[in-house]
Design a protein around this motif. Structure first.
Motif, PDB file in Angstrom:
ATOM      1  N   ALA A 281     -36.601  -6.468 -23.655  1.00  0.00           N
ATOM      2  CA  ALA A 281     -36.511  -4.835 -23.517  1.00  0.00           C
ATOM      3  C   ALA A 281     -36.778  -4.565 -21.973  1.00  0.00           C
ATOM      4  O   ALA A 281     -36.482  -3.692 -22.186  1.00  0.00           O
ATOM      5  CB  ALA A 281     -38.108  -5.043 -24.436  1.00  0.00           C
ATOM      6  N   VAL A 282     -37.365  -5.456 -21.445  1.00  0.00           N
ATOM      7  CA  VAL A 282     -37.369  -5.331 -20.201  1.00  0.00           C
ATOM      8  C   VAL A 282     -36.309  -4.613 -18.975  1.00  0.00           C
ATOM      9  O   VAL A 282     -35.933  -3.701 -18.534  1.00  0.00           O
ATOM     10  CB  VAL A 282     -38.330  -5.894 -19.068  1.00  0.00           C
ATOM     11  CG1 VAL A 282     -38.340  -5.838 -17.669  1.00  0.00           C
ATOM     12  CG2 VAL A 282     -39.596  -6.502 -19.621  1.00  0.00           C
ATOM     13  N   ALA A 283     -35.345  -6.112 -19.965  1.00  0.00           N
ATOM     14  CA  ALA A 283     -34.091  -6.022 -18.692  1.00  0.00           C
ATOM     15  C   ALA A 283     -33.216  -4.912 -20.003  1.00  0.00           C
ATOM     16  O   ALA A 283     -32.337  -4.088 -18.757  1.00  0.00           O
ATOM     17  CB  ALA A 283     -33.122  -7.342 -19.513  1.00  0.00           C
ATOM     18  N   ALA A 284     -33.112  -4.281 -20.669  1.00  0.00           N
ATOM     19  CA  ALA A 284     -32.704  -2.782 -21.309  1.00  0.00           C
ATOM     20  C   ALA A 284     -33.488  -1.748 -20.320  1.00  0.00           C
ATOM     21  O   ALA A 284     -32.526  -0.870 -20.533  1.00  0.00           O
ATOM     22  CB  ALA A 284     -32.669  -3.052 -22.512  1.00  0.00           C
ATOM     23  N   GLY A 285     -34.429  -1.937 -20.680  1.00  0.00           N
ATOM     24  CA  GLY A 285     -35.106  -0.824 -20.120  1.00  0.00           C
ATOM     25  C   GLY A 285     -35.425  -0.494 -18.832  1.00  0.00           C
ATOM     26  O   GLY A 285     -34.703   0.960 -18.655  1.00  0.00           O
ATOM     27  N   ARG A 286     -34.519  -1.739 -18.030  1.00  0.00           N
ATOM     28  CA  ARG A 286     -34.801  -1.103 -16.542  1.00  0.00           C
ATOM     29  C   ARG A 286     -33.438  -1.740 -15.905  1.00  0.00           C
ATOM     30  O   ARG A 286     -33.284  -1.422 -14.592  1.00  0.00           O
ATOM     31  CB  ARG A 286     -35.222  -2.557 -15.709  1.00  0.00           C
ATOM     32  CG  ARG A 286     -36.902  -2.111 -15.918  1.00  0.00           C
ATOM     33  CD  ARG A 286     -38.210  -0.778 -15.837  1.00  0.00           C
ATOM     34  NE  ARG A 286     -37.558  -0.402 -13.929  1.00  0.00           N
ATOM     35  CZ  ARG A 286     -37.633   0.861 -14.296  1.00  0.00           C
ATOM     36  NH1 ARG A 286     -37.865   1.839 -14.944  1.00  0.00           N
ATOM     37  NH2 ARG A 286     -37.631   0.751 -12.542  1.00  0.00           N
ATOM     38  N   HIS A 287     -32.362  -1.309 -16.881  1.00  0.00           N
ATOM     39  CA  HIS A 287     -30.818  -2.265 -16.404  1.00  0.00           C
ATOM     40  C   HIS A 287     -30.575  -3.257 -15.549  1.00  0.00           C
ATOM     41  O   HIS A 287     -29.849  -3.376 -14.857  1.00  0.00           O
ATOM     42  CB  HIS A 287     -31.095  -0.941 -15.954  1.00  0.00           C
ATOM     43  CG  HIS A 287     -30.559   0.428 -16.812  1.00  0.00           C
ATOM     44  ND1 HIS A 287     -30.351   0.995 -18.095  1.00  0.00           N
ATOM     45  CD2 HIS A 287     -31.687   1.877 -16.616  1.00  0.00           C
ATOM     46  CE1 HIS A 287     -30.395   2.336 -18.998  1.00  0.00           C
ATOM     47  NE2 HIS A 287     -31.406   2.356 -18.286  1.00  0.00           N
ATOM     48  N   LYS A 288     -31.494  -4.459 -15.502  1.00  0.00           N
ATOM     49  CA  LYS A 288     -31.587  -5.500 -14.797  1.00  0.00           C
ATOM     50  C   LYS A 288     -30.329  -6.153 -16.484  1.00  0.00           C
ATOM     51  O   LYS A 288     -30.603  -6.736 -18.025  1.00  0.00           O
ATOM     52  CB  LYS A 288     -32.732  -5.906 -14.820  1.00  0.00           C
ATOM     53  CG  LYS A 288     -33.167  -5.038 -13.829  1.00  0.00           C
ATOM     54  CD  LYS A 288     -32.474  -4.567 -12.550  1.00  0.00           C
ATOM     55  CE  LYS A 288     -33.118  -3.680 -11.789  1.00  0.00           C
ATOM     56  NZ  LYS A 288     -32.531  -3.670 -10.287  1.00  0.00           N
ATOM     57  N   THR A 289     -30.154  -7.208 -15.691  1.00  0.00           N
ATOM     58  CA  THR A 289     -29.676  -8.872 -16.846  1.00  0.00           C
ATOM     59  C   THR A 289     -30.907  -9.708 -16.892  1.00  0.00           C
ATOM     60  O   THR A 289     -32.250  -9.430 -16.736  1.00  0.00           O
ATOM     61  CB  THR A 289     -28.904 -10.040 -15.972  1.00  0.00           C
ATOM     62  OG1 THR A 289     -29.796 -10.632 -14.779  1.00  0.00           O
ATOM     63  CG2 THR A 289     -27.713  -9.536 -15.588  1.00  0.00           C
ATOM     64  N   GLN A 290     -31.113 -10.483 -18.502  1.00  0.00           N
ATOM     65  CA  GLN A 290     -32.620 -10.519 -18.583  1.00  0.00           C
ATOM     66  C   GLN A 290     -32.309 -11.588 -18.351  1.00  0.00           C
ATOM     67  O   GLN A 290     -33.654 -11.996 -17.691  1.00  0.00           O
ATOM     68  CB  GLN A 290     -31.797 -11.702 -19.845  1.00  0.00           C
ATOM     69  CG  GLN A 290     -33.513 -12.330 -20.788  1.00  0.00           C
ATOM     70  CD  GLN A 290     -32.878 -12.412 -22.521  1.00  0.00           C
ATOM     71  OE1 GLN A 290     -32.224 -12.307 -22.478  1.00  0.00           O
ATOM     72  NE2 GLN A 290     -34.527 -12.409 -23.123  1.00  0.00           N
ATOM     73  N   LYS A 291     -31.534 -12.066 -16.820  1.00  0.00           N
ATOM     74  CA  LYS A 291     -31.741 -13.784 -16.174  1.00  0.00           C
ATOM     75  C   LYS A 291     -32.475 -13.314 -14.704  1.00  0.00           C
ATOM     76  O   LYS A 291     -33.527 -13.878 -14.488  1.00  0.00           O
ATOM     77  CB  LYS A 291     -30.544 -14.179 -15.495  1.00  0.00           C
ATOM     78  CG  LYS A 291     -30.181 -15.286 -15.239  1.00  0.00           C
ATOM     79  CD  LYS A 291     -29.086 -16.582 -14.616  1.00  0.00           C
ATOM     80  CE  LYS A 291     -29.333 -17.342 -13.897  1.00  0.00           C
ATOM     81  NZ  LYS A 291     -28.098 -17.933 -13.163  1.00  0.00           N
TER      82      LYS A 291
END
Length: 591
Positions: A474-484
């Motif tokens: 959820a954070v990765a999608a919201g912040r446009h970052k990779t999950q890693k």
């Protein structure tokens, strides 16, 4: 028979007390309904500001506001929303000549103090004066007061300037004596909320993160004072580190204050600044009374007349399922508020004001979903208060933009669960044993009368792992970052707002007014009015709930006596049993 009459008599007086309280509430409700007249502000007045309580996000409704004749409406609370609005209003009010910052405890969080301080800095642009005085300056109040034109301390007063410290209470020793084992399932090297239950001191990882965020907050504290007082930041650090400020004369010597004066001397100076004759009463208005003055600036009038609205949704407190209240986040209540603003065509943008250390991961996900849906319909800007960590960050991460104060506590992306094992308490301390029948191997999973089996622990760990995976996605999608990448800065680690900007968890630094301005810009609005959500609890319901809670607490305290502290500790653990948690330790205290 004697006990029976004693019980009947107690019940009678309890009923009588309840009736009296209901009558008082009714009188207060009627009285307050006609008590909405604006507070009169004389010319040459001073806005008197004194903080003796924790500052809530919104001014709570006061059920006793009409009972001043009984002394029941004294020391009324005022929320941050009205404090900021009143300081802004005083800036352009010709009747207000200056502000008197009187001695205050300042028990609120760092970011709340920052918001008030910035409002005072803006007030000074009007050319009006600010005078600060106290017999005791805590570091929090001095940070606020440092923006004043003149800072005075009582000649025999106390001036605290020693640096920050953060202390955690560890309960493992007490739990061992009680025969309670905290069975911990977590994801996140830095997820320290569970440490008090199974350690006797801070882990190395937790010590590292606390050192980091405390240092960041302290650097911001020193920088702010340095800019306001014109004192080199390194010098300020040395003053605190070497404990040079031991007496009021030391604070004057090192230019942290402008004079040693008694209060009567301060009042004389205020008279001179406002043109009041000696021995005449100063025209002053309390900030919570000034709140009733509805005079608005021209800019505000334009906004009030607009049909377009920006909604502020307040999410303050620990996150759980259900309704919650003004001081706790209930997923149902906040979700309903978000649905309401999403479906209201007059609402063109939303500011989600988050001040939360987290809580239930399930409840956090429910709110996150509503934020996601709302963002598809209109801009959503998050404004972070003292805390927006763990579950508080979870509900924030889907927004179009996130704005935080430099000293906001945020991040803490991690999940944990606690299941107490009370076998030794029941068996060895209380002599209680259990036996029963199950229809399956895991039918009694979660039974607190025995330890978890390896298989059961693996099941719970899998659930927590899944929660962490969903959180980081959820954070990765919201912040446009990779999950890693999110995992690398996650692992339960806590960051300040200033640090969070650098690593991409926050977009920029600012206050709630900056968030409102950003929302207006995204919605392309020049004129708008503000609506706040969710609706605050009705006066009668709120007092009834408080009354019930008070009676319940007093009854339990009476029955348990000195053992009440153990009840609180066990209750704290059992409340976290119901669902995996995404939260900080309940409170971070900086001394």
């Amino acid at each position: 028979m004697k006990q029976f009459f004693k019980f009947v008599l107690a019940s009678f007086f309890g009923l009588l007390l309840t009736i009296v309280i209901i009558i008082l509430i009714f009188i207060a409700y009627i009285a307050s309904s006609g008590n909405n007249k604006s507070a009169e502000v004389d010319s040459d007045s001073v806005l008197h500001i004194q903080f003796t309580k924790d500052i809530p996000e919104r001014t709570p409704s006061n059920p006793f506001s009409g009972l001043g004749f009984l002394g029941l409406d004294e020391d009324r609370d005022i929320g941050l929303n009205d404090i900021l609005a009143n300081i802004k209003k005083a800036k352009t009010d010709d009747n207000i000549k200056g502000i008197f910052l009187d001695e205050s405890d300042m028990m609120s969080g760092q970011a709340t103090v920052e918001e008030v301080r910035n409002a005072l800095i803006d007030f000074k642009k009007s050319g009006k004066f600010i005078i600060a005085y106290s017999e005791v300056y805590t570091q929090q109040f001095y940070y606020l007061a440092s923006v004043a034109d003149k800072i005075y301390i009582n000649p025999k007063g106390i001036f605290e300037f020693k640096g920050f410290s953060s202390q955690i209470t560890f309960l493992k020793g007490a739990m061992d004596k009680l025969g309670i084992e905290a069975q911990i399932i977590k994801v996140g090297t830095y997820k320290s909320a569970v440490e008090p239950y199974f350690l006797t001191k801070m882990s190395d990882a937790n010590r590292l993160q606390v050192t980091s965020y405390l240092g960041s907050m302290y650097d911001h504290f020193l920088t702010g004072i340095s800019l306001s007082r014109g004192i080199n930041k390194d010098s300020l650090f040395n003053y605190a580190n070497q404990f040079r400020i031991q007496f009021p004369e030391d604070a004057l010597k090192y230019k942290l204050v402008d004079g040693l004066k008694y209060k009567d001397e301060i009042l004389d100076e205020i008279r001179q600044r406002t043109g009041i004759e000696a021995k005449k009463n100063i025209h002053s208005v309390e900030i919570n009374e000034y709140n009733q003055n509805d005079g608005a600036s021209d800019d505000d009038s334009d906004k009030k007349d607009s049909k377009n609205k920006i909604a502020i949704v307040y999410a303050s407190g620990e996150i759980s399922g259900g309704d919650g209240d003004d001081n706790s986040i209930g997923s149902e209540r906040i979700s309903e508020a978000l649905r309401k603003v999403r479906l209201d065509d007059k609402v063109k943008a939303v500011v989600l004001r988050v001040n939360s250390p987290g809580g239930s991961s399930l409840a956090s996900d429910v709110i996150w979903r509503e934020v996601m849906l709302t963002k598809k319909a209109k801009p959503v800007i998050v404004s972070m208060g003292d805390y927006a960590a763990s579950g508080g960050y979870y509900i924030s991460c889907a927004a179009d933009s996130i704005i935080a104060e430099p000293n906001t506590i945020t991040g803490s992306i991690g999940i944990f669960a606690i299941l107490p094992n009370l076998q030794k308490l029941f068996n060895d301390k209380l002599g209680i044993t259990f036996d029963g029948v199950t229809t399956g191997k895991y039918a009694d999973l979660g039974d607190i009368s025995r330890p978890l089996s390896p298989d059961e622990r693996a099941i719970l760990q899998n659930q927590v792992n899944r929660g962490y995976d969903e959180f980081t996605k959820a954070v990765a999608a919201g912040r446009h970052k990779t999950q890693k990448y999110i995992d690398s800065i996650g692992q339960g680690r806590v960051w300040t707002g200033a640090q969070a900007v650098k690593i991409g968890l926050v977009d920029r630094l600012g206050n709630i007014n900056d968030a409102i301005a950003s929302a207006a810009k995204m919605a392309k609005l020049k004129h708008y009015k503000i609506d706040t959500y969710p609706d605050q609890k009705s006066k009668l319901n709120k007092v009834g709930s408080l009354l019930n809670s008070e009676i319940k607490m007093r009854t339990i305290k009476s029955e348990l006596g000195e053992n009440y502290i153990y009840y609180q500790q066990i209750k704290g653990v059992t409340q976290m049993m119901r669902t995996p948690q995404a939260r900080l330790p309940y409170e971070i205290q900086i001394k």
